[in-house]
Design a protein around this motif. Sequence first.
Motif, PDB file in Angstrom:
ATOM      1  N   ILE A  42       0.830  -1.202   0.000  1.00 46.39           N
ATOM      2  CA  ILE A  42       0.000   0.000   0.000  1.00 46.39           C
ATOM      3  C   ILE A  42       0.868   1.257   0.000  1.00 46.39           C
ATOM      4  O   ILE A  42       0.536   2.257  -0.655  1.00 46.39           O
ATOM      5  CB  ILE A  42      -0.967  -0.016   1.198  1.00 46.39           C
ATOM      6  N   ILE A  43       1.995   1.211   0.700  1.00 43.41           N
ATOM      7  CA  ILE A  43       2.907   2.359   0.696  1.00 43.41           C
ATOM      8  C   ILE A  43       3.408   2.630  -0.721  1.00 43.41           C
ATOM      9  O   ILE A  43       3.435   3.787  -1.180  1.00 43.41           O
ATOM     10  CB  ILE A  43       4.088   2.117   1.655  1.00 43.41           C
ATOM     11  N   THR A  44       3.816   1.580  -1.436  1.00 45.33           N
ATOM     12  CA  THR A  44       4.302   1.783  -2.803  1.00 45.33           C
ATOM     13  C   THR A  44       3.175   2.234  -3.726  1.00 45.33           C
ATOM     14  O   THR A  44       3.409   3.024  -4.654  1.00 45.33           O
ATOM     15  CB  THR A  44       4.944   0.503  -3.357  1.00 45.33           C
ATOM     16  N   PHE A  45       1.947   1.760  -3.465  1.00 44.60           N
ATOM     17  CA  PHE A  45       0.826   2.256  -4.262  1.00 44.60           C
ATOM     18  C   PHE A  45       0.621   3.750  -4.033  1.00 44.60           C
ATOM     19  O   PHE A  45       0.379   4.505  -4.982  1.00 44.60           O
ATOM     20  CB  PHE A  45      -0.467   1.508  -3.934  1.00 44.60           C
ATOM     21  N   LEU A  46       0.711   4.184  -2.782  1.00 43.77           N
ATOM     22  CA  LEU A  46       0.562   5.605  -2.472  1.00 43.77           C
ATOM     23  C   LEU A  46       1.668   6.422  -3.137  1.00 43.77           C
ATOM     24  O   LEU A  46       1.417   7.524  -3.647  1.00 43.77           O
ATOM     25  CB  LEU A  46       0.570   5.817  -0.962  1.00 43.77           C
ATOM     26  N   LEU A  47       2.880   5.885  -3.148  1.00 46.11           N
ATOM     27  CA  LEU A  47       3.983   6.576  -3.817  1.00 46.11           C
ATOM     28  C   LEU A  47       3.726   6.680  -5.317  1.00 46.11           C
ATOM     29  O   LEU A  47       3.949   7.734  -5.930  1.00 46.11           O
ATOM     30  CB  LEU A  47       5.302   5.831  -3.564  1.00 46.11           C
ATOM     31  N   PHE A  48       3.262   5.571  -5.901  1.00 42.41           N
ATOM     32  CA  PHE A  48       2.974   5.578  -7.336  1.00 42.41           C
ATOM     33  C   PHE A  48       1.856   6.565  -7.657  1.00 42.41           C
ATOM     34  O   PHE A  48       1.942   7.321  -8.639  1.00 42.41           O
ATOM     35  CB  PHE A  48       2.584   4.173  -7.800  1.00 42.41           C
TER      36      PHE A  48
END
Length: 407
Positions: free
Chosen positions: A84-90
């Motif tokens: 989810i963190i990487t999704f938020l970054l993306f």
Amino acid sequence: MPLDLHIGILELSTQINVWTHKFYTFACNWLMPLGLVILLMGLTVLPERSLYHKLFYVTIAAPTLLALLLRSRSSKAIWLNPVIITFLLFSAWALLSVNWSDTDQAFSSLLKRPLYILMLFAACALMALHNHERLAQSTLLAALLMLPITLYCLADFISSQTLDGRLVGTGALDNPLLSSHIFGFFCALWLALSMTLPARQGLPALIAAAVMGAAVLATGSRTPLLATAMTCAWLIVACWNKRAIWLMLSGAAALVALVLIHPETLSSRGLSYRPELWIKTLSKVAEQPWHGFGFDAHLAIFLADMPTYGFSEPHSFALGVLYYTGIIGLIIWLAMHALALFQCWKHKGNFMFIVCGALLVYGIGAGLTEGGGILSRPKEHWLVTWIPLALIAALSIRTQQAQSTRS
């Protein structure tokens, strides 16, 4: 403060807490699971896509947002999950790229798209945290409901097909390639269940996988065949037992039979302009390789054989990410998938991770030669991108919670 007023405030606060708890329980136990079932198979039964979107907003997006606001403390684990963190970054990078995009959409409209996907992640996570069985039950219920629908689609197709006909399906389905995403998703799901369930339940699951596989073949799409082969490879490696050996032999036999009996399935329509599309897209990417052309930027690819028709997608999710968000966005995108797949491998002792890993691998395979839009409203592409990632993130959050409780 007068005593009566103080008592009244306490009673009101208590009543609000009761109402909040009741809504949270109702949303996690019923609304979100219903929304997940509709999201997975709703396009095959609903008459139009607008209704599909509205039901997603009512059963998943709005209840999840309200539940997060009401239970902000208990939802902290969601925002610490690596996927989810990487999704938020993306999403943050994609929204930042609007600054150099030539899109004609308002920023507020584009902002809704990653928010919808975030609500899917959060809904699956809340279900897993509150009652993890609901997540599995909803997915299995959708898979069971798809069986009679698929059998009807196949029967109708066989009775009315032409020599060059391709199965489209029922409801709001209108394109055989997009329909193959739905049938392929459930084929991968049933195939994974046939490998992980006890022997008595494994055989019915294998039969269900065969039904879904027949529907995939009837769509005439070849990308799902590659995606299914990749799924089988994942299951063989992740499970590696007698069933894995049988799956390997059965897959090889099925491929030989397909080549001998119906080779047109693999050879018809050539490469469908894919290499030309990819080369043209890469030539455009070379102009702005690092930051891309921006979220929702205009894309029209003209080919020599079709000079008057502009393709609006590169027919590859990775190339789409590269075109819109550049190398930076692609790195984050790949990291998101790598983290999810790592979680599945790390916890492969839990059969649910093997199943969700199969869905993710299928989605990666399906995205090799199809798609291109990076963030969108709910549609068929969600079954090969965001839904597998959301399920894996939810399982990871649930597993971490269980480990913390035991320790």
